[in-house]
Design a protein around this motif. Structure first.
Motif, PDB file in Angstrom:
ATOM      1  N   PHE A 107      -3.106  -1.348   4.776  1.00 37.90           N
ATOM      2  CA  PHE A 107      -3.918  -0.132   4.733  1.00 37.90           C
ATOM      3  C   PHE A 107      -3.734   0.627   3.422  1.00 37.90           C
ATOM      4  CE2 PHE A 107      -3.973   0.377   9.645  1.00 37.90           C
ATOM      5  CZ  PHE A 107      -4.960  -0.587   9.726  1.00 37.90           C
ATOM      6  N   ALA A 108      -2.655   0.396   2.718  1.00 35.82           N
ATOM      7  CA  ALA A 108      -2.408   1.073   1.442  1.00 35.82           C
ATOM      8  C   ALA A 108      -3.460   0.687   0.415  1.00 35.82           C
ATOM      9  CB  ALA A 108      -1.018   0.733   0.920  1.00 35.82           C
ATOM     10  N   ASP A 112      -9.609   4.530   3.248  1.00 31.87           N
ATOM     11  CA  ASP A 112      -9.899   5.219   4.502  1.00 31.87           C
ATOM     12  C   ASP A 112      -8.742   6.155   4.847  1.00 31.87           C
ATOM     13  OD1 ASP A 112     -10.522   6.055   7.034  1.00 31.87           O
ATOM     14  OD2 ASP A 112     -10.780   4.040   7.872  1.00 31.87           O
ATOM     15  N   PRO A 113      -8.965   7.474   4.854  1.00 29.47           N
ATOM     16  CA  PRO A 113      -7.869   8.409   5.139  1.00 29.47           C
ATOM     17  C   PRO A 113      -7.365   8.327   6.583  1.00 29.47           C
ATOM     18  CG  PRO A 113      -9.945   9.584   4.950  1.00 29.47           C
ATOM     19  CD  PRO A 113     -10.227   8.147   4.598  1.00 29.47           C
ATOM     20  N   ASN A 115      -6.806   5.465   8.160  1.00 23.93           N
ATOM     21  CA  ASN A 115      -5.951   4.283   8.242  1.00 23.93           C
ATOM     22  C   ASN A 115      -5.103   4.223   6.985  1.00 23.93           C
ATOM     23  OD1 ASN A 115      -6.856   3.267  10.715  1.00 23.93           O
ATOM     24  ND2 ASN A 115      -8.639   2.353   9.745  1.00 23.93           N
ATOM     25  N   ASP A 116      -3.862   4.611   7.116  1.00 21.81           N
ATOM     26  CA  ASP A 116      -2.974   4.626   5.959  1.00 21.81           C
ATOM     27  C   ASP A 116      -1.665   3.943   6.335  1.00 21.81           C
ATOM     28  OD1 ASP A 116      -2.297   5.127   3.371  1.00 21.81           O
ATOM     29  OD2 ASP A 116      -1.853   7.247   3.646  1.00 21.81           O
ATOM     30  N   SER A 117      -1.010   3.385   5.358  1.00 16.34           N
ATOM     31  CA  SER A 117       0.297   2.785   5.615  1.00 16.34           C
ATOM     32  C   SER A 117       1.311   3.895   5.847  1.00 16.34           C
ATOM     33  CB  SER A 117       0.713   1.899   4.446  1.00 16.34           C
ATOM     34  OG  SER A 117       0.971   2.682   3.298  1.00 16.34           O
ATOM     35  N   ASN A 118       2.468   3.520   6.382  1.00 19.62           N
ATOM     36  CA  ASN A 118       3.508   4.497   6.677  1.00 19.62           C
ATOM     37  C   ASN A 118       4.840   3.932   6.199  1.00 19.62           C
ATOM     38  OD1 ASN A 118       5.335   6.308   7.798  1.00 19.62           O
ATOM     39  ND2 ASN A 118       4.147   6.579   9.661  1.00 19.62           N
TER      40      ASN A 118
END
Length: 183
Positions: A107-108, A112-113, A115-118
Motif C-alpha cells: 500500500f505504500a 489511496d489515503p 489504504n496505507d502501510s503501517n
C-alpha cells in the motif's frame, strides 16, 4: 624397481595425509550454529490462532534508527512467522537489535489515503553467550533475555502490534518461536 619405490612413496604419503586429518577438521553440515530469533504472529482476538501479517516487509535498523540497508530482510510476504538475525559483539554485554516491521507494504506504493502501510518498530534486548562447538566449527552464540532483556515496541499513533510475549527466555535453537506478537 624405481616404479615400485615411487608407488610406495605415493602410497605412504597418501596414507599419512588421510590419517593426519582429524574428524573435527571439517564442520559437519548438521552442526548447530548461531540461531536466529523466531517470532510467531497470533490473532489478538483469538490468541490460540496464528494470524498472517499481510505484505510484511522487515528492515534491520542501526543505532541511529536508519535502516542498515535498502534491501529488506524480508520483502512483502504474507506470513505468520519470521526468522530474524540478531547482532552480537561482546559476550555478556547487553545488546539491542531493532527492526522496522511494515504491514501492508504494498500500500505504500499507491496514493489511496484509505489504504496505507503501517510501520511499527520493535527492539529486542538480550545478552549473547559464546559456546565452543568444535575446532572446525569454532564458537556459536546463544542469546538470553534475562531479567532486563525482552521485546518492546515504539508507540506511535497507528500501532498494528498490540501486544508481545516472550515464550522462551533463551534463544539456543531454531526449533520453536521465542517471541509471540499479537495483532
Amino acid at each position: 624397481m624405481k616404479r615400485f619405490i615411487v608407488l610406495l612413496s605415493i602410497t605412504i604419503l597418501t596414507t599419512f595425509i588421510v590419517w593426519s586429518c582429524e574428524r573435527d577438521d571439517i564442520c559437519a553440515e548438521g552442526t548447530a550454529t548461531t540461531p536466529h530469533l523466531i517470532i510467531r504472529f497470533y490473532d489478538v482476538n483469538n490468541q490460540n490462532n496464528f494470524k498472517d501479517v499481510r505484505q510484511l516487509e522487515i528492515k534491520g535498523l542501526g543505532d541511529d534508527g536508519l535502516p542498515f540497508s535498502e534491501t529488506p530482510i524480508l520483502s512483502r510476504v504474507n506470513t505468520d512467522s519470521i526468522v530474524l538475525p540478531l547482532r552480537f559483539q561482546e559476550e555478556g554485554e547487553e545488546t539491542i537489535t531493532r527492526f522496522q516491521l511494515e504491514k501492508d507494504a504494498d500500500f505504500a506504493d499507491n496514493m489511496d489515503p484509505n489504504n496505507d502501510s503501517n510501520i511499527d518498530i520493535i527492539e529486542i534486548k538480550y545478552t549473547p553467550e559464546f559456546i565452543y562447538v568444535s575446532r572446525a566449527c569454532g564458537y556459536k552464540s546463544i542469546f538470553n533475555f534475562g531479567p532486563t532483556g525482552g521485546i518492546t515496541r515504539e508507540v506511535d499513533s497507528e500501532i498494528w502490534i498490540t501486544n508481545t510475549e516472550i515464550v522462551n527466555e533463551t534463544i539456543d535453537n531454531e526449533n520453536a518461536a521465542q517471541i509471540i506478537i499479537y495483532h
